[in-house]
Enzyme design. Sequence first.
Site, PDB file in Angstrom:
ATOM      1  N   LYS A 142       0.933  -0.987  -0.017  1.00 24.32           N
ATOM      2  CA  LYS A 142      -0.078  -0.056  -0.076  1.00 24.32           C
ATOM      3  C   LYS A 142       0.806   1.181  -0.157  1.00 24.32           C
ATOM      4  O   LYS A 142       1.795   1.397   0.560  1.00 24.32           O
ATOM      5  CB  LYS A 142      -0.839   0.088   1.194  1.00 24.32           C
ATOM      6  CG  LYS A 142      -2.025  -0.736   1.304  1.00 24.32           C
ATOM      7  CD  LYS A 142      -2.698  -0.666   2.553  1.00 24.32           C
ATOM      8  CE  LYS A 142      -4.029  -1.471   2.547  1.00 24.32           C
ATOM      9  NZ  LYS A 142      -4.362  -1.687   3.824  1.00 24.32           N
ATOM     10  N   GLY A 202       8.915  -5.228  -7.263  1.00 20.76           N
ATOM     11  CA  GLY A 202       9.782  -5.097  -8.369  1.00 20.76           C
ATOM     12  C   GLY A 202      11.171  -5.662  -8.129  1.00 20.76           C
ATOM     13  O   GLY A 202      11.632  -5.759  -6.964  1.00 20.76           O
ATOM     14  N   GLY A 256       2.335   4.746   0.885  1.00 22.18           N
ATOM     15  CA  GLY A 256       2.412   5.073   2.353  1.00 22.18           C
ATOM     16  C   GLY A 256       3.408   4.143   3.374  1.00 22.18           C
ATOM     17  O   GLY A 256       3.938   4.807   4.284  1.00 22.18           O
ATOM     18  N   HIS A 263       2.975  33.344  26.800  1.00 16.83           N
ATOM     19  CA  HIS A 263       2.707  32.716  28.131  1.00 16.83           C
ATOM     20  C   HIS A 263       1.285  32.452  28.281  1.00 16.83           C
ATOM     21  O   HIS A 263       0.388  33.092  27.951  1.00 16.83           O
ATOM     22  CB  HIS A 263       3.098  33.817  29.150  1.00 16.83           C
ATOM     23  CG  HIS A 263       2.867  33.510  30.563  1.00 16.83           C
ATOM     24  ND1 HIS A 263       3.730  32.735  31.118  1.00 16.83           N
ATOM     25  CD2 HIS A 263       1.957  33.891  31.271  1.00 16.83           C
ATOM     26  CE1 HIS A 263       3.312  32.684  32.529  1.00 16.83           C
ATOM     27  NE2 HIS A 263       2.222  33.407  32.516  1.00 16.83           N
ATOM     28  N   ASP A 319      14.888   4.149   4.888  1.00 15.50           N
ATOM     29  CA  ASP A 319      15.426   3.502   5.908  1.00 15.50           C
ATOM     30  C   ASP A 319      16.668   2.337   5.353  1.00 15.50           C
ATOM     31  O   ASP A 319      17.508   1.690   5.885  1.00 15.50           O
ATOM     32  CB  ASP A 319      14.479   2.488   6.561  1.00 15.50           C
ATOM     33  CG  ASP A 319      13.785   3.179   7.641  1.00 15.50           C
ATOM     34  OD1 ASP A 319      13.837   4.412   7.524  1.00 15.50           O
ATOM     35  OD2 ASP A 319      12.576   2.643   8.176  1.00 15.50           O
ATOM     36  N   GLY A 321      15.567  -3.408  16.876  1.00 20.32           N
ATOM     37  CA  GLY A 321      15.937  -2.643  15.528  1.00 20.32           C
ATOM     38  C   GLY A 321      15.466  -3.124  14.460  1.00 20.32           C
ATOM     39  O   GLY A 321      14.573  -4.080  14.304  1.00 20.32           O
ATOM     40  N   ILE A 330      11.090   2.335  19.631  1.00 24.19           N
ATOM     41  CA  ILE A 330       9.926   1.569  19.474  1.00 24.19           C
ATOM     42  C   ILE A 330       9.683   0.399  20.908  1.00 24.19           C
ATOM     43  O   ILE A 330       8.347   0.695  21.342  1.00 24.19           O
ATOM     44  CB  ILE A 330      10.114   0.492  18.233  1.00 24.19           C
ATOM     45  CG1 ILE A 330      10.061   1.254  16.907  1.00 24.19           C
ATOM     46  CG2 ILE A 330       8.758  -0.713  18.204  1.00 24.19           C
ATOM     47  CD1 ILE A 330      10.177   0.405  15.566  1.00 24.19           C
TER      48      ILE A 330
HETATM   49  C1  LIG Z   1       6.367   0.871  15.005  1.00 32.46           C
HETATM   50  C2  LIG Z   1       7.086   2.006  14.079  1.00 32.46           C
HETATM   51  C3  LIG Z   1       6.936   3.131  14.699  1.00 32.46           C
HETATM   52  C4  LIG Z   1       7.465   4.178  14.088  1.00 32.46           C
HETATM   53  N1  LIG Z   1       7.143   5.692  14.390  1.00 32.46           N
HETATM   54  C5  LIG Z   1       7.860   6.454  13.566  1.00 32.46           C
HETATM   55  C6  LIG Z   1       7.696   8.141  14.205  1.00 32.46           C
HETATM   56  O1  LIG Z   1       6.918   8.121  14.992  1.00 32.46           O
HETATM   57  N2  LIG Z   1       8.265   9.077  13.432  1.00 32.46           N
HETATM   58  C7  LIG Z   1       9.222   8.446  12.493  1.00 32.46           C
HETATM   59  O2  LIG Z   1       9.597   9.573  11.832  1.00 32.46           O
HETATM   60  N3  LIG Z   1       9.577   7.213  12.045  1.00 32.46           N
HETATM   61  C8  LIG Z   1       8.765   6.234  12.586  1.00 32.46           C
HETATM   62  N4  LIG Z   1       8.959   5.199  12.224  1.00 32.46           N
HETATM   63  C9  LIG Z   1      10.021   4.733  11.102  1.00 32.46           C
HETATM   64  C10 LIG Z   1       9.379   5.207   9.656  1.00 32.46           C
HETATM   65  O3  LIG Z   1       7.971   4.390   9.612  1.00 32.46           O
HETATM   66  C11 LIG Z   1      10.338   4.823   8.615  1.00 32.46           C
HETATM   67  O4  LIG Z   1      11.395   5.279   8.862  1.00 32.46           O
HETATM   68  C12 LIG Z   1       9.762   5.086   7.391  1.00 32.46           C
HETATM   69  O5  LIG Z   1       8.619   4.378   7.096  1.00 32.46           O
HETATM   70  C13 LIG Z   1      10.886   4.644   6.296  1.00 32.46           C
HETATM   71  O6  LIG Z   1      10.282   5.084   4.814  1.00 32.46           O
HETATM   72  P1  LIG Z   1      10.982   4.168   3.623  1.00 32.46           P
HETATM   73  O7  LIG Z   1      10.348   4.994   2.619  1.00 32.46           O
HETATM   74  O8  LIG Z   1      12.516   4.133   3.693  1.00 32.46           O
HETATM   75  O9  LIG Z   1      10.503   2.701   3.796  1.00 32.46           O
HETATM   76  P2  LIG Z   1       8.848   2.054   3.979  1.00 32.46           P
HETATM   77  O10 LIG Z   1       7.966   3.063   4.572  1.00 32.46           O
HETATM   78  O11 LIG Z   1       9.048   0.899   4.812  1.00 32.46           O
HETATM   79  O12 LIG Z   1       8.508   1.783   2.601  1.00 32.46           O
HETATM   80  C14 LIG Z   1       8.744   1.035   1.597  1.00 32.46           C
HETATM   81  C15 LIG Z   1       7.965   0.633   0.768  1.00 32.46           C
HETATM   82  O13 LIG Z   1       8.425   0.039  -0.353  1.00 32.46           O
HETATM   83  C16 LIG Z   1       7.570  -1.498  -0.492  1.00 32.46           C
HETATM   84  N5  LIG Z   1       8.468  -2.272  -1.317  1.00 32.46           N
HETATM   85  C17 LIG Z   1       9.427  -2.969  -0.671  1.00 32.46           C
HETATM   86  N6  LIG Z   1       9.855  -3.700  -1.336  1.00 32.46           N
HETATM   87  C18 LIG Z   1       9.442  -3.653  -2.712  1.00 32.46           C
HETATM   88  C19 LIG Z   1       9.686  -4.222  -3.872  1.00 32.46           C
HETATM   89  N7  LIG Z   1      10.413  -5.126  -4.212  1.00 32.46           N
HETATM   90  N8  LIG Z   1       8.749  -3.847  -4.857  1.00 32.46           N
HETATM   91  C20 LIG Z   1       7.809  -3.019  -4.410  1.00 32.46           C
HETATM   92  N9  LIG Z   1       7.708  -2.389  -3.535  1.00 32.46           N
HETATM   93  C21 LIG Z   1       8.411  -2.803  -2.459  1.00 32.46           C
HETATM   94  C22 LIG Z   1       7.050  -1.811   0.898  1.00 32.46           C
HETATM   95  O14 LIG Z   1       5.764  -2.462   0.754  1.00 32.46           O
HETATM   96  C23 LIG Z   1       6.778  -0.284   1.515  1.00 32.46           C
HETATM   97  O15 LIG Z   1       5.371   0.353   1.235  1.00 32.46           O
HETATM   98  C24 LIG Z   1       8.600   3.948  13.029  1.00 32.46           C
HETATM   99  C25 LIG Z   1       8.471   2.647  12.479  1.00 32.46           C
HETATM  100  C26 LIG Z   1       7.967   1.577  13.265  1.00 32.46           C
HETATM  101  C27 LIG Z   1       8.047   0.298  12.751  1.00 32.46           C
END
Ligand SMILES: Cc1cc2nc3c(=O)[nH]c(=O)nc-3n(C[C@H](O)[C@H](O)[C@H](O)COP(=O)(O)OP(=O)(O)OC[C@H]3O[C@@H](n4cnc5c(N)ncnc54)[C@H](O)[C@@H]3O)c2cc1C
Length: 458
Positions: A38, A115, A40, A435, A302, A262, A179
């Site tokens: 999805k 992908g 997001g 304030h 990430d 982690g 977390i």
């Molecule tokens: C419990 C929890 C709480 C968190 N709370 C916070 C917070 O309060 N504040 C904050 O800043 N961060 C928070 N984070 C961290 C934050 O969610 C991540 O840093 C952020 O989502 C990273 O974004 P991203 O785009 O790197 O990866 P993601 O959001 O993981 O997105 C990667 C996307 O790629 C897709 N994908 C992966 N491989 C493939 C493929 N081969 N083909 C097609 N699609 C693929 C996945 O389905 C996913 O939708 C939290 C994380 C967790 C687990």
Amino acid sequence: MAEHNFDVVILGGGSGGYAAALRSAQLGLSVALIERDKLGGTCLHRGCIPTKALLHSAEVADVTREASAFGISATLNGVDMPQVNKYRDGIVDRLFKGLTGLVSSKAITVVAGEGKLVAPKTISVNGENYTGKNVVLATGSFSKTLTGLDIGGRIITSEEALTLDFVPTKAIVLGGGVIGVEFASIWKSFGTDVTIIEGLPTLVPNEDAAVSKALERAYRKRGINFKTGVRFSGAQQSATGVVVTLENGETFDAELLLVAVGRGANTAGFGYEENGIKMDRGYVLTNDRLETSVPGVYAAGDIVPGLQLAHRGFQQGIFIAEEIAGLKPVTIDENGIPKVTYCEPEIASVGLSEAKAAEKFGAENISSYEYNLGGNGKSQILGTAGFIKLIRQNNGPIVGIHMIGSRVGEQIGEAQLIVNWEAFPEDVASLIHAHPTMNEALGEAHLALAGKPLHAHA
Ligand SMILES: Cc1cc2nc3c(=O)[nH]c(=O)nc-3n(C[C@H](O)[C@H](O)[C@H](O)COP(=O)(O)OP(=O)(O)OC[C@H]3O[C@@H](n4cnc5c(N)ncnc54)[C@H](O)[C@@H]3O)c2cc1C
């Protein structure tokens, strides 16, 4: 096999990927955004948003429990988890609809499916090839576990913890990082008997030492148990519970064990290394322009070593789009990325800890000041304790701000402007803070460090 060509092909529609897509489209680039689940990603569906919704329900439970202290008679009759989950899902659904609408209103081709990189700039999805003049890898992260500790049954990660339809009576949280302490906070407020097990000497070990100590004090007061500086040895589960053993032989039993040790980079099996992308322990290596070892292939979020935070992913996505469009954006200063941990009390920080500042500038060249929230009217009204700690270079700018107390996360906006704009305490001291707000405490701390404290002893 069908071939599709774009200016930018993005793999992963989470914070990093969709930000790159939106900014690329704004800049007139043609974009394909590939997502297997999805739009997001983790943040919206399994991370930031759902956890913060649970933390808000937890706050409502605490406020109800403590209502009589504020002269209000109320009784906490219980926590209705299906209703809590419904409230949380409603928020996620609304944001998901909004995001989907936003993306579909732009010239972005969303491709559903998994992908894989089949050439340095070509991603194959469902048997079709998507080739970009530029490629952005943003496949996110997954919950790690420890060797020999299999996830399943009563041993869960944050993903499963978010789907629980009951409040555990007793839980162990393995890992006292962001977390781990957030879930411990939620569960305690909901009535769970929680114990955190952390291998490093303190909870939230990435924060300034004073903040870690203050959180430990606050958790002790809340009745959240924790063991720090201890090493996990194993876990055994049965039909009724789970028993965790430490290397020192100590054992703990509970209904559930949450593994929060982690997150690893989600990069295996996607053809990165095979196509020449340099990696380190699963992470994609980039230069400070976020370009990988393959020219024209970028990485965001990430999977790039550093803080795993959604807003870092957004900023990296925007940066990459602007870089591709030739706008030469200013590089992102990792040290200036604000961090918030939304447990109760909240933690918010930006810049260097006192220890890091001393290491960088020399202990004799820095000064620090802690403004106690005891002197702040709004904090007294809310009944919260904590402090705002500033670190400055002597005769120089503020290089670190560290805060702990209810709602301090809302102060991080001003804090990050101060650090990133390299403001001097004297600059901030002359600005007016309303304030009575908690934000005023930030102003008071700067007044004190500038040598003219108002509601504080210097
Ligand atoms: C419990 C929890 C709480 C968190 N709370 C916070 C917070 O309060 N504040 C904050 O800043 N961060 C928070 N984070 C961290 C934050 O969610 C991540 O840093 C952020 O989502 C990273 O974004 P991203 O785009 O790197 O990866 P993601 O959001 O993981 O997105 C990667 C996307 O790629 C897709 N994908 C992966 N491989 C493939 C493929 N081969 N083909 C097609 N699609 C693929 C996945 O389905 C996913 O939708 C939290 C994380 C967790 C687990």
